[in-house]
Enzyme design. Sequence first.
Site, PDB file in Angstrom:
ATOM      1  N   CYS A  36     118.701  36.886  66.390  1.00 43.72           N
ATOM      2  CA  CYS A  36     118.243  35.847  65.473  1.00 43.72           C
ATOM      3  C   CYS A  36     118.015  36.437  64.095  1.00 43.72           C
ATOM      4  O   CYS A  36     118.156  37.638  63.873  1.00 43.72           O
ATOM      5  CB  CYS A  36     116.974  35.185  65.988  1.00 43.72           C
ATOM      6  N   ASP A  54     142.438  35.807  29.906  1.00 43.22           N
ATOM      7  CA  ASP A  54     143.223  36.708  29.071  1.00 43.22           C
ATOM      8  C   ASP A  54     144.623  36.118  28.962  1.00 43.22           C
ATOM      9  O   ASP A  54     145.096  35.440  29.880  1.00 43.22           O
ATOM     10  CB  ASP A  54     143.271  38.093  29.714  1.00 43.22           C
ATOM     11  N   ASP A 114     143.977  41.220  33.993  1.00 47.24           N
ATOM     12  CA  ASP A 114     144.886  41.974  34.855  1.00 47.24           C
ATOM     13  C   ASP A 114     144.177  43.028  35.681  1.00 47.24           C
ATOM     14  O   ASP A 114     144.795  43.713  36.480  1.00 47.24           O
ATOM     15  CB  ASP A 114     146.011  42.609  34.032  1.00 47.24           C
ATOM     16  N   CYS A 141     115.495  39.310  63.851  1.00 44.25           N
ATOM     17  CA  CYS A 141     116.056  40.621  64.230  1.00 44.25           C
ATOM     18  C   CYS A 141     116.786  41.238  63.041  1.00 44.25           C
ATOM     19  O   CYS A 141     116.580  42.407  62.694  1.00 44.25           O
ATOM     20  CB  CYS A 141     117.023  40.475  65.401  1.00 44.25           C
ATOM     21  N   ASP A 162     141.499  44.861  31.198  1.00 38.57           N
ATOM     22  CA  ASP A 162     140.317  44.052  30.918  1.00 38.57           C
ATOM     23  C   ASP A 162     139.104  44.495  31.725  1.00 38.57           C
ATOM     24  O   ASP A 162     138.163  43.716  31.898  1.00 38.57           O
ATOM     25  CB  ASP A 162     140.630  42.578  31.217  1.00 38.57           C
TER      26      ASP A 162
END
Length: 854
Positions: free
Chosen positions: A45, A497, A741, A48, A745
């Site tokens: 759960c 871009d 790309d 845990c 960038d």
Amino acid sequence: MTSDSHTSTMHADRSAGTIAPSPEAPVDALRALETVSLPVTGMTCAACQARVQRALGRTAGVSTAAVNLMTGDATVVYDPAVVTPERLVDTVRATGYGASLPAPVESQAQADEAREAERVREYRTLRRKAIVSGVIGVVVMLLSMADMAHGALRHPSADPFMRWAARHVGPAIAAAFPWVGAVSHRTMGFILLALTLVVVGWTGRHFYTRAWVAFRHRTADMNTLVAVGTGAALLYSVVATVAPQLFARQGMSAELYYEVVVIIIALVLAGNTLEARARGETSAALRRLARLQPRTARRLRGDEEVDVAIEEVRTGDIILVRPGERVPVDGVIVAGASAVDESMLTGESIPVEKRVGDTVIGATVNGNGAFRYRATTVGSDSMLAGIVRLMRQAQGSRAPIQQLADRISAIFVPVVITLAAITFVVWYVAAGPAAGGLLGAISAAVAVLIIACPCAMGLAVPTAVMVATGKGAELGVLIKGGEALQRAGEVNTVVLDKTGTVTEGRASVTDLVVAPGVTARGERDVALGVETVAVAGTAPGDAATATERPRAEGGGGTTPDATAANAMLSLAATLERASEHPLAEAIVRAARERGLTVGQAEAFEARTGRGAVGMVGGVRVLVGSDVFLRDEGLDPAPLAREAERLATQGKTPVFVAQDDRVVGLIAVADPIKASSRDAVRRLGAMGLEVVMVTGDTPRTAEAIAREAGIARAIAGMLPEGKVAAVQELQERGRVVALVGDGINDAPALAQADVGVAIGTGTDIAIEAGDVTLMRGDLRGVVHAIALSRRTMRLTRQNLFWALIYNVIGIPVAAGVLYPAFGILLSPILASAAMAMSSVSVVSNSLRLRRFRPV
């Protein structure tokens, strides 16, 4: 002119919570962190999961720890100089759960197979236990109802469900099993006890052992709730069976709760079984992707063809692929041609034509042709292995929204146990005999314990993340993890871009413009072997765009203008040969396509985002923007009108200067991708602001933006300018996704709230962004944002139902409706509702598998 990739950048890895240090950083800061994924067993759960994660997170040397209930893994980023994996395993075990180091395997495929085999074993074990418990539960319930129907009890059951069943179903059962009436109530009690002990001692044994371990570590979880609830009912029933006189002295019926114990365990196991099956479905996309890898490859040694295991293929091997076969590993075609279906990896349904020199990706499907190719990347370095690795990391990651469930889970179980105790006291003291007295108090307390199981809360977020990342991979969109997935849904501004993103990224020379008064010398330059542009020559006049025209009959070659233009192009190409910028590559390619000589420049120097300068044949040559020329003391005015005209057509004017004079310009255009307009339109329809950034001139940027349907363009952006543009938007309160790309960038991708690396096939820069598109199509951005929004909507639904279920269910189980309406919730019905809550959360997440892009 130079590529932005020449710029040194520092990229933030948000998934690991670290930033790569600069070269000037202290030695200690350069110490590399490592990542390990530890299998954790026994988690059932959210409580845990939260406990294990807190323990790991507090360990010295641990940078980040993410524990995933769905996958049963703990992914830990740690400093190996401070803590070891063995110490991390001990930390997990100290919390009461099992852990081990990753088992050594020969390949990731074997690891995946082992993981899948373990999941199947777990499912089958749970299913077997659920079936046995269910069968015994039905028998115990029938015997109990028949016992009640034969009048063995003086008082009706305190369990509402059993009271209803005894009244409406009991007579039919009593008639069907008349022999039950001949069995005394006490003897029936021992029979029911024996059947119940089979369930408690075998099928449900792990609930009690795990609860005991949690108790020893002074914690509580779902097992605690089940063990305390059923244990209380079992203990009461055993006393009623062994010493019924204790109840008789108090004027009470020695009522038995064995059917409650058995049915609760059976229903919880049934829920766990359905949950385990559904969890397997959430990772189905990952398993399908991993299974795409062929097991063998047809390797060529001379003229001999040998089928070898995929693990035996080495870089440089020549592989033969026949029609209809899967490509074994990544490589480059050396002979033959075909069309290859890459849809399993890129989402592109149309087969891609492949010829000599083209790359092929492992696991893609060959069409009708046959070809030979040279293996370039194999094993864990292959594209498929990288995608599978990224998906596995993403599915084991955590979304920020998970923190809400963690905070609640940290206190949930102790609060529930307290509420159950209060319920018992209130019922026993205040309700009185009319409401069942001690029996009613036990029934209500058990119902509170059982219905409050926090399983659904722990599954609400990771199930959605797992299904969404798998679905994204099917669409060719690789999402780095839960955090990136959640942030993508919050984006309201997309910055694109231009080069390689909005446009094809393969520029071509479209126009050559010679400056007024510029001609070719007519003699050969020994250093270059080409006719170069001379500043002296004809009288100044209008600039002319050179075109290839055949010379009049009796001659050959080109007109004087075309000769000068070719010489200018050759001069620029010789300088740009040393650059990697897309525009430089276009100039060099155009010169070679015209058959011009491209020499070697000396003293080459790149000026990031502006241009380049160097010595060609003993003369100083500059190639770049008008701003670059002005910075160098040159006046581009003679060609300003031509540059403006070309820029309005969406072309990029590149000026060429020799020594101290501008001799011409070269127009380069990068066509817009066919999909860009549609993608921009879809982004706008989703309510997103779309902005384009580029290093081009304003005129060129506006023309490209207008053609793509983008309302705003920011021109003249160097790499640091793109970062500033993103920052300016963020300061305005915008949540920004930058699409680039992934290499040039990188600074802006790191600055953006969501960095999207766009590329194709084997050149994807996976580490550059939070989201990576498998193919150069902006519609992938639409898919990523739409998928994120849908996932977050389903995640919020999951959390809402997990929380509201307990907010409503616990008070009803405690009996708040009894005074006004006489409604009580049976522990049996509470266990059924608890089991179905977890299944409903997982099933809701599985709806993402039907997601279709807008």
